[in-house]
Design an enzyme around this catalytic site. Structure first.
Site, mmCIF file in Angstrom:
data_model
loop_
_atom_site.group_PDB
_atom_site.id
_atom_site.type_symbol
_atom_site.label_atom_id
_atom_site.label_comp_id
_atom_site.label_asym_id
_atom_site.label_seq_id
_atom_site.Cartn_x
_atom_site.Cartn_y
_atom_site.Cartn_z
ATOM 1 N N HIS A 12 44.615 43.469 34.830
ATOM 2 C CA HIS A 12 45.085 42.072 34.943
ATOM 3 C C HIS A 12 44.946 41.531 36.371
ATOM 4 C CE1 HIS A 12 49.342 43.937 35.664
ATOM 5 N NE2 HIS A 12 48.744 43.716 36.819
ATOM 6 N N HIS A 59 55.541 40.458 37.576
ATOM 7 C CA HIS A 59 55.466 40.830 38.997
ATOM 8 C C HIS A 59 56.477 39.991 39.775
ATOM 9 C CE1 HIS A 59 51.561 41.947 37.254
ATOM 10 N NE2 HIS A 59 51.397 42.791 38.232
ATOM 11 N N HIS A 193 44.561 51.531 41.150
ATOM 12 C CA HIS A 193 44.670 50.628 42.289
ATOM 13 C C HIS A 193 45.947 50.858 43.077
ATOM 14 C CE1 HIS A 193 46.780 48.264 39.170
ATOM 15 N NE2 HIS A 193 47.132 47.327 40.023
ATOM 16 N N GLU A 240 50.811 51.207 36.228
ATOM 17 C CA GLU A 240 50.763 50.166 35.190
ATOM 18 C C GLU A 240 50.132 50.690 33.896
ATOM 19 O OE1 GLU A 240 50.423 46.104 37.945
ATOM 20 O OE2 GLU A 240 48.621 46.891 37.031
HETATM 21 C C1 DHB Z 1 46.536 42.738 42.432
HETATM 22 C C2 DHB Z 1 47.748 42.495 41.805
HETATM 23 C C3 DHB Z 1 48.061 43.173 40.641
HETATM 24 O O1 DHB Z 1 49.183 42.912 39.955
HETATM 25 C C4 DHB Z 1 47.230 44.115 40.123
HETATM 26 O O2 DHB Z 1 47.645 44.793 39.035
HETATM 27 C C5 DHB Z 1 45.998 44.344 40.714
HETATM 28 C C6 DHB Z 1 45.664 43.647 41.875
HETATM 29 C C7 DHB Z 1 46.187 42.000 43.677
HETATM 30 O O3 DHB Z 1 47.037 41.289 44.213
HETATM 31 O O4 DHB Z 1 45.043 42.106 44.091
HETATM 32 FE FE FE Z 2 49.709 44.233 38.529
#
Ligand code: DHB
Ligand code: FE
Length: 282
Positions: A12, A59, A193, A240
């Site tokens: 996402h 978030h 990530h 996540e």
């Molecule tokens: C970012 C934010 C998110 O919630 C995520 O799951 C992946 C990347 C971001 O801010 O780049």
């Molecule tokens: Fe996220």
């Protein structure tokens, strides 16, 4: 009778939504990522589900550190688009499905999943980016949505196993709904990530690939991945991916992978998408 007919999991990453909103999807940077979303959109447009259950995370948009429910189900008629600091994304409001949402809320709680019930809940990129990547930019989203929000922001998130069991309960309870509906379920978030600290930008292609492979073939093994392992292998926000287990648990034991897309980089993260249909396909 209602039935869950298929599952989708997708990352996402907010920058993906911004690229769509600003009309940048054909640039050299974004084109390879968006090309991979084409077949998923075609598949979904052909499937024409009557509704979607979207398992996502907030978030700190609808909830803050003052209130951190582990599992929340949205039972409202509509869910506004959250303002995450730059104004709400220019995408349609999300239509709810109160009849099925209340049926799920009641039966899940009686089945010992202590859901929080949300009569009002703005939805952020955690829900809107998965809709955008799979539906494009329609004037209205093509189906009503039941938002099912999972805490993955404040330790401890639920375990993968708990999420899988929630999916199992959802599968049964959707099957007990009095109305007719072909339902698709989304698991969202991930893949590897980490957004901050010394390991910011961490990508683990092998972990992500093995996770996608395991989702089809051996989801029970995947449910044993611990929070520490997610963080070590997939970065702090890689956790996540527990939300993908809800989707997998809601499908039958035997599934067929009908499509997969994996691309690095999207912002400084990996973006993955997988589509699973019930049945072995044999
Ligand atoms: C970012 C934010 C998110 O919630 C995520 O799951 C992946 C990347 C971001 O801010 O780049
Ligand atoms: Fe996220």
């Amino acid at each position: 009778m209602a039935k869950i007919v298929a599952g989708i999991a997708t990352s996402h990453v907010p920058a993906i939504g911004v690229a769509m909103d600003k009309g940048n999807t054909a640039t050299p940077y974004w084109e390879p990522l968006f090309r991979g979303y084409g077949p998923a959109r075609e598949w979904l447009a052909k499937l024409k589900p009557d509704a979607a259950i979207i398992v996502f995370n907030d978030h700190a948009s609808a909830f803050s550190l003052q209130l951190i429910p582990t599992f929340t189900i949205g039972v409202a008629e509509r869910f506004p688009i959250a303002d995450e600091g730059f104004g709400p994304r220019p995408v349609p409001e999300v239509r709810g499905y109160p009849d099925l949402a209340w049926h799920l809320a009641e039966s899940l709680i009686l089945d010992e999943f202590d859901m929080t019930i949300a009569n009002e809940m703005p939805v952020d990129h955690g829900l809107t980016v998965p809709l955008s990547v799979t539906c494009g930019q329609p004037a209205q989203w093509p189906f009503p949505v039941i938002p099912l929000c999972v805490n993955v922001v404040q330790y401890p998130p639920p375990t993968g196993m708990r999420c899988f069991k929630l999916g199992r309960a959802i599968r049964r309870i959707v099957g007990e709904f009095a109305g007719d509906a072909r339902v698709v379920i989304y698991g969202t978030g991930g893949m590897s990530h980490q957004l901050q600290g010394e390991r910011a930008g961490l990508i683990n292609r092998k972990f992500d690939t093995d996770f996608m492979d395991g989702l089809t073939r051996d989801p029970a093994a995947l449910t044993r991945i611990t929070h520490t392992e997610y963080m070590r292998e997939a970065g702090s926000e890689g956790v996540e991916m527990v939300m993908w287990h809800v989707m997998r648990g809601a499908l039958e034991d035997d599934v067929t992978e009908v499509y997969r897309h994996y691309h690095v980089p999207a912002s400084n993260t990996a973006a993955g998408l997988i589509i699973l249909e019930n049945g072995s396909g044999a």
